[in-house]
Design an enzyme around this catalytic site. Structure first.
Site, short mmCIF file in Angstrom:
data_model
loop_
_atom_site.label_atom_id
_atom_site.label_comp_id
_atom_site.label_asym_id
_atom_site.label_seq_id
_atom_site.Cartn_x
_atom_site.Cartn_y
_atom_site.Cartn_z
N GLN A 287 31.43 44.45 38.82
CA GLN A 287 32.03 45.08 37.64
C GLN A 287 32.31 46.56 37.94
O GLN A 287 32.91 47.24 37.11
CB GLN A 287 31.06 44.97 36.46
CG GLN A 287 30.78 43.53 36.06
CD GLN A 287 29.67 43.44 35.03
OE1 GLN A 287 28.53 43.86 35.26
NE2 GLN A 287 29.97 42.89 33.88
N ASN A 288 31.85 47.03 39.09
CA ASN A 288 32.07 48.43 39.46
C ASN A 288 33.47 48.61 40.02
O ASN A 288 34.04 47.69 40.60
CB ASN A 288 31.04 48.88 40.50
CG ASN A 288 29.61 48.77 39.97
OD1 ASN A 288 29.41 48.75 38.76
ND2 ASN A 288 28.66 48.69 40.87
N VAL A 289 33.98 49.81 39.86
CA VAL A 289 35.35 50.10 40.31
C VAL A 289 35.35 51.10 41.46
O VAL A 289 36.39 51.62 41.84
CB VAL A 289 36.21 50.62 39.13
CG1 VAL A 289 36.34 49.56 38.06
CG2 VAL A 289 35.63 51.91 38.54
N HIS B 218 36.91 44.42 37.66
CA HIS B 218 37.51 45.42 36.77
C HIS B 218 38.43 46.39 37.51
O HIS B 218 38.76 47.44 36.99
CB HIS B 218 36.41 46.18 36.03
CG HIS B 218 35.62 45.30 35.11
ND1 HIS B 218 34.34 45.60 34.69
CD2 HIS B 218 35.92 44.11 34.54
CE1 HIS B 218 33.91 44.63 33.90
NE2 HIS B 218 34.83 43.72 33.80
N CYS C 55 51.64 51.68 38.01
CA CYS C 55 52.65 51.97 36.98
C CYS C 55 52.70 50.78 36.03
O CYS C 55 52.89 49.64 36.46
CB CYS C 55 54.03 52.20 37.60
SG CYS C 55 55.33 52.26 36.34
N CYS D 210 56.71 49.25 36.24
CA CYS D 210 57.27 48.58 37.42
C CYS D 210 56.19 48.00 38.34
O CYS D 210 56.50 47.42 39.38
CB CYS D 210 58.19 49.52 38.20
SG CYS D 210 57.35 50.82 39.14
N CYS E 100 60.23 54.92 38.25
CA CYS E 100 60.85 54.45 37.00
C CYS E 100 60.50 55.29 35.78
O CYS E 100 61.00 55.02 34.68
CB CYS E 100 60.47 52.98 36.76
SG CYS E 100 58.81 52.77 36.06
N ASN F 156 17.45 44.52 37.15
CA ASN F 156 18.02 45.51 36.24
C ASN F 156 16.89 46.28 35.58
O ASN F 156 15.87 45.69 35.24
CB ASN F 156 18.87 44.81 35.17
CG ASN F 156 19.83 45.77 34.48
OD1 ASN F 156 20.65 46.42 35.13
ND2 ASN F 156 19.71 45.90 33.17
ZN ZN Z 1 57.20 52.62 37.71
#
Ligand code: ZN
Length: 282
Positions: free
Chosen positions: A100-102, A118, A126, A129, A180, A243
């Site tokens: 779940q970490n980015v 995630h 973008c 596009c 774009c 945890n």
């Molecule tokens: Zn774009």
């Protein structure tokens, strides 16, 4: 220590593990967790996707905070929890690691089969596009356009965002897509945004092939992670979780280890690994 030896037994007993990791895995790398030990928000709730898309001031605020938060995110290095899980994969025990970490720290530690549920904070997309570009590229443009913000410091959050109180964001200049003119957004799943379906399917395929599930540093408060524990339990397969606080799946667990992730997993690194893990918290 009883919990640690039980975790060792759990890992040894189940050959194919489905591993799910969360913010607690990266806290020892200096990336703060969103939630406290009871699973509650430590600060304000993170930005919603609908706010980001609908309101220019929300985007200004997000990117201004992100400009500062990225400095710490970029400097973060994997810790022993990441290394231990990479060792487990190298032993052929992990078909897929779902995170779940980015922050990309599992890959930095050597894990190859990683599903970034995630997304990744080091990539910008973008929304019009679908062009993707490196975050470093966007960071350089943010700094160039906003030199007065670039010198600020703040308390960062796990997605590269940062808490900046009492700052007027109206003057912040947010770049648009070169190709774009569309809105640029980190390639990270925001709250209120769906996880791409192919990522979820890939994770469920790995889950079905696994004998057991290992949760590392996640409270599973977000449904996108919790559903894997639910599916595992429904399939009658055991789940262990490392945890420090409550998890949403506590009543589904065969084993709960309330320790820091690096401490609980350090046995996978051998004696040298245990010494390193102890040093991290001095
Ligand atoms: Zn774009």
């Amino acid at each position: 220590m009883i919990a640690a030896s039980s975790l060792r037994e759990f890992i040894e007993r189940h050959e194919k593990l489905f591993v799910l990791t969360g913010a607690g895995c990266s806290t020892a790398s200096g990336i703060p967790d969103y939630r406290d030990a009871d699973g509650e928000w430590k600060r304000g709730r993170p930005i919603m996707f609908s706010d980001f898309v609908a309101h220019e001031h929300s985007r200004k605020r997000y990117w201004a905070r992100g400009l500062i938060g990225w400095k710490r995110m970029r400097a973060a290095r994997p810790n022993d929890a990441h290394s231990a899980l990479a060792v487990l994969e190298s032993q052929g025990r992990v078909a897929e690691l779902v995170t779940q970490n980015v922050d990309g720290l599992h890959q930095a530690a050597g894990s190859r089969n990683v599903i970034d549920l995630h997304g990744r904070v080091d990539v910008v997309r973008c929304l019009t596009c679908e062009r993707r570009l490196p975050r470093e590229h966007v960071q350089a443009e943010l700094v160039e356009r906003n030199p007065s913000f670039a010198v600020l410091d703040a308390v960062e959050a796990p997605d590269g965002d940062a808490a900046l109180e009492g700052v007027d964001f109206a003057a912040f200049d947010v770049p648009a897509c070169d190709a774009c003119g569309g809105l640029l957004k980190p390639d990270v799943v925001f709250f209120g945004e769906r996880v791409p379906v192919e990522r979820v399917q890939r994770a469920f395929t790995a889950l079905e092939q696994a004998d057991a599930m290992l949760v590392v540093g996640s409270s599973l408060m977000v449904y996108s992670g919790y559903r894997f524990a639910r599916a595992m339990a429904d399939a009658g397969k055991p789940i262990a979780a490392v945890n420090l606080g409550t998890t949403r799946a506590d009543d589904l667990l065969a084993l709960k280890v309330t320790e820091r992730c690096a401490d609980a997993l350090s046995f996978l690194l051998g004696p040298a690994g245990r010494e390193t893990a102890a040093r991290v918290y001095i």
